[in-house]
Design an enzyme around this catalytic site. Structure first.
Site, mmCIF file in Angstrom:
data_model
loop_
_atom_site.group_PDB
_atom_site.id
_atom_site.type_symbol
_atom_site.label_atom_id
_atom_site.label_comp_id
_atom_site.label_asym_id
_atom_site.label_seq_id
_atom_site.Cartn_x
_atom_site.Cartn_y
_atom_site.Cartn_z
ATOM 1 N N PRO A 1 9.607 1.143 -8.069
ATOM 2 C CA PRO A 1 10.087 1.116 -7.104
ATOM 3 C C PRO A 1 8.743 2.196 -6.391
ATOM 4 O O PRO A 1 9.235 3.068 -5.714
ATOM 5 C CB PRO A 1 10.949 2.421 -6.718
ATOM 6 C CG PRO A 1 11.203 3.020 -7.966
ATOM 7 C CD PRO A 1 10.596 2.060 -9.365
ATOM 8 N N CYS A 2 7.044 1.333 -6.931
ATOM 9 C CA CYS A 2 6.484 1.790 -6.026
ATOM 10 C C CYS A 2 6.018 1.517 -4.632
ATOM 11 O O CYS A 2 6.105 2.500 -4.007
ATOM 12 C CB CYS A 2 5.214 1.154 -6.395
ATOM 13 S SG CYS A 2 5.204 -0.453 -5.989
#
Length: 188
Positions: free
Chosen positions: A157-158
């Site tokens: 989840p950047c």
């Protein structure tokens, strides 16, 4: 020419079956999502790409980094597509997928490996805070660059990492995709 026609006329229907290709070392597919078309790829049962990059560039990267046997075979990606669709519909908060960071640089691996530890569903962190967690407090810009090249977007989840001012900054899928993902998680 008569010889060719003669041989073709002797072929029976079973002889004319379409070829069966071997299972690829890397199977990939293009998957349409609410945030854009993503290239999804697996190798040895692990996700190696969940990317917004174009097909030719990504398959060439996969061929160089993982195996030259890269084939568009969607079936091995059924579970990845299902989990991604569930997540994008708000019915899943975590992925139950094994990830292989074969396309990541050593610094990206450092940043991405523990990313889910530093962010959780519905919560954000900043590039500077993440750099501090990695014991590299002056590396906020390098962390941003590493996240910008995340080969396994959404799954890792950047999108949960934002600027220190709270501003949304770059995302491989575009800022609209990042906004969609953060709004999706904020609703839950």
């Amino acid at each position: 020419m008569d010889d060719l026609e003669s041989r073709l006329s002797r072929l029976t229907a079973p002889d004319l079956k379409p070829p069966v290709f071997p299972t690829a070392d890397v199977a990939y597919t293009l998957h349409d999502t609410p945030i854009g078309t993503m290239l999804l790829a697996v190798a040895n049962g692990r996700v190696v790409a969940s990317s917004f990059g174009d097909e030719e560039t990504m398959t060439n990267r996969l061929a160089r980094a993982v195996s030259t046997r890269v084939l568009r075979q969607p079936r091995p990606l059924d579970d990845v597509r299902r989990q991604l669709d569930e997540y994008l519909a708000g019915r899943r908060h975590e992925f139950d997928l094994e990830v292989d960071l074969a396309l990541a640089t050593p610094f990206q691996r450092l940043v991405l490996t523990d990313l889910p530890t530093y962010t959780s569903y519905g919560r954000t962190t900043t590039y500077g805070e993440l750099a501090g967690e990695l014991h590299k407090p002056k590396a906020a810009r390098a962390v941003g660059t590493a996240l910008g090249g995340n080969p396994v977007c959404v799954v890792l989840p950047c999108h949960r990492v934002i600027g220190s001012s709270g501003a949304l900054t770059g995302y491989a899928g575009g800022l609209d995709a990042k906004r969609f993902l953060l709004n999706l998680e904020a609703k839950s």
